[in-house]
Design an enzyme around this catalytic site. Structure first.
Site, short mmCIF file in Angstrom:
data_model
loop_
_atom_site.label_atom_id
_atom_site.label_comp_id
_atom_site.label_asym_id
_atom_site.label_seq_id
_atom_site.Cartn_x
_atom_site.Cartn_y
_atom_site.Cartn_z
N ASP A 69 48.22 42.46 43.98
CA ASP A 69 46.88 41.96 44.29
C ASP A 69 46.38 42.43 45.66
O ASP A 69 47.15 42.79 46.54
CB ASP A 69 46.90 40.43 44.31
N HIS B 252 39.51 41.41 40.71
CA HIS B 252 39.97 40.27 41.52
C HIS B 252 38.81 39.76 42.38
O HIS B 252 39.02 39.35 43.52
CB HIS B 252 41.14 40.76 42.37
N HIS C 157 36.66 38.36 47.23
CA HIS C 157 37.88 37.56 47.34
C HIS C 157 37.63 36.26 48.11
O HIS C 157 38.25 35.97 49.15
CB HIS C 157 38.97 38.38 48.06
N HIS D 281 51.70 41.48 46.54
CA HIS D 281 50.45 41.84 47.23
C HIS D 281 50.62 43.14 48.00
O HIS D 281 51.73 43.58 48.26
CB HIS D 281 50.05 40.73 48.22
ZN LIG Z 1 44.12 37.77 46.06
#
Ligand SMILES: [Zn+2]
Length: 270
Positions: free
Chosen positions: A71, A122, A126, A217
């Site tokens: 991510d 995503h 964010h 991540h």
């Molecule tokens: Zn995120």
């Protein structure tokens, strides 16, 4: 929100009001009245609960396979290194990217796709702190803007991941309009707060099982000791245990019913 959650919540509140008015179980009535709202909040905040929209948190397989998801990219420092690592371990991954950095580094999105990986969306900005109470137009804008941008860069989009896994009341409709499916995870690696790649790897290995979705991540929000290094260690550990990182495709939107039949996520048959 799904109709069953709304009906269930209203039914509990009506029961609570009856108990309060009746007078014998007043405290229980008030507990039920406010508890019903808490039940909705739980579905909102918990990444794997299905009351707000269908969410995938594992995929069907008996083989030693996992779905590696990364991510918060793309990152000009991290993404190229991660792509090299994935090649080295013959692994595939889905990158859940944020619209703003993707717009600044479109070449990274093209590289991810050209090297056989997937792009998921995503949101555009964010919005970790505010997505849960975003209204219809804000939710639409976060999803739509990122969707258009990534499609324009050649991504065939299917997956959406909510910021930190927190959904909102308008997400179900918005995802349906864009043909997207919400993906959560089975194993949170803890790379956002861990101090060493070893602790990230051991957290994953302690919960490892076929069909798990791993959350990792990339980017500057991670500490230097974790960035890229954690993914490298995880890939090495998975290889040593005979696990492959695959893109599950259709297997991610199906789940097993209690009698072992495969049914589509969102069906009421289970
Ligand atoms: Zn995120």
């Amino acid at each position: 929100m799904k109709p069953w959650l709304l009906i269930q919540t209203l039914a509990i509140k009506i029961l609570a009001i009856c108990l309060i008015l009746e007078g014998t179980f007043t405290i229980t009535g008030w507990l039920l009245f406010f508890g019903a709202g808490g039940f909705v909040v739980l579905h909102l905040l918990h990444p794997r609960l299905q009351g707000l929209c269908d969410v995938t948190s594992r995929f069907i397989t008996d083989a030693p396979e996992v779905w590696l998801t990364i991510d918060d990219g793309p990152s000009p420092e991290d993404t190229p290194q991660i792509l090299d690592l994935l090649d080295k371990y013959n692994a595939k991954a889905t990158f859940f990217v944020v619209g703003e950095p993707a717009e600044s580094h479109p070449e990274l999105i093209r590289q991810v796709l050209a090297r056989g990986h997937e792009i998921g969306t995503h949101t555009y900005t964010h919005p970790v702190a505010s997505f849960w109470f975003a209204g219809a137009s804000r939710t639409q804008s976060e999803v739509e803007k990122c969707h258009k941008l990534l499609q324009g860069l050649g991504a065939n989009l299917r997956w959406f991941r909510a910021p930190v896994g927190i959904k909102n009341f308008w997400l179900r409709r918005t995802l349906r309009e864009h043909g997207l499916h919400c993906v959560s995870w089975s194993i949170r690696s803890g790379d956002s707060f861990s101090r060493s790649p070893e602790s990230v790897t051991s957290r994953i290995l302690s919960k490892l099982r076929p069909g798990a979705i791993l959350l990792l991540h990339e980017g500057s929000s991670l500490t230097e000791s974790i960035r890229v290094h954690a993914i490298a260690q995880v890939l090495q550990a998975l290889q040593e245990r005979g696990y492959r990182c695959v893109l599950p495709g259709e297997r991610a939107v199906n789940r097993l019913s209690t009698n072992g039949l495969r049914i589509r996520a969102g069906s009421n048959q289970a």
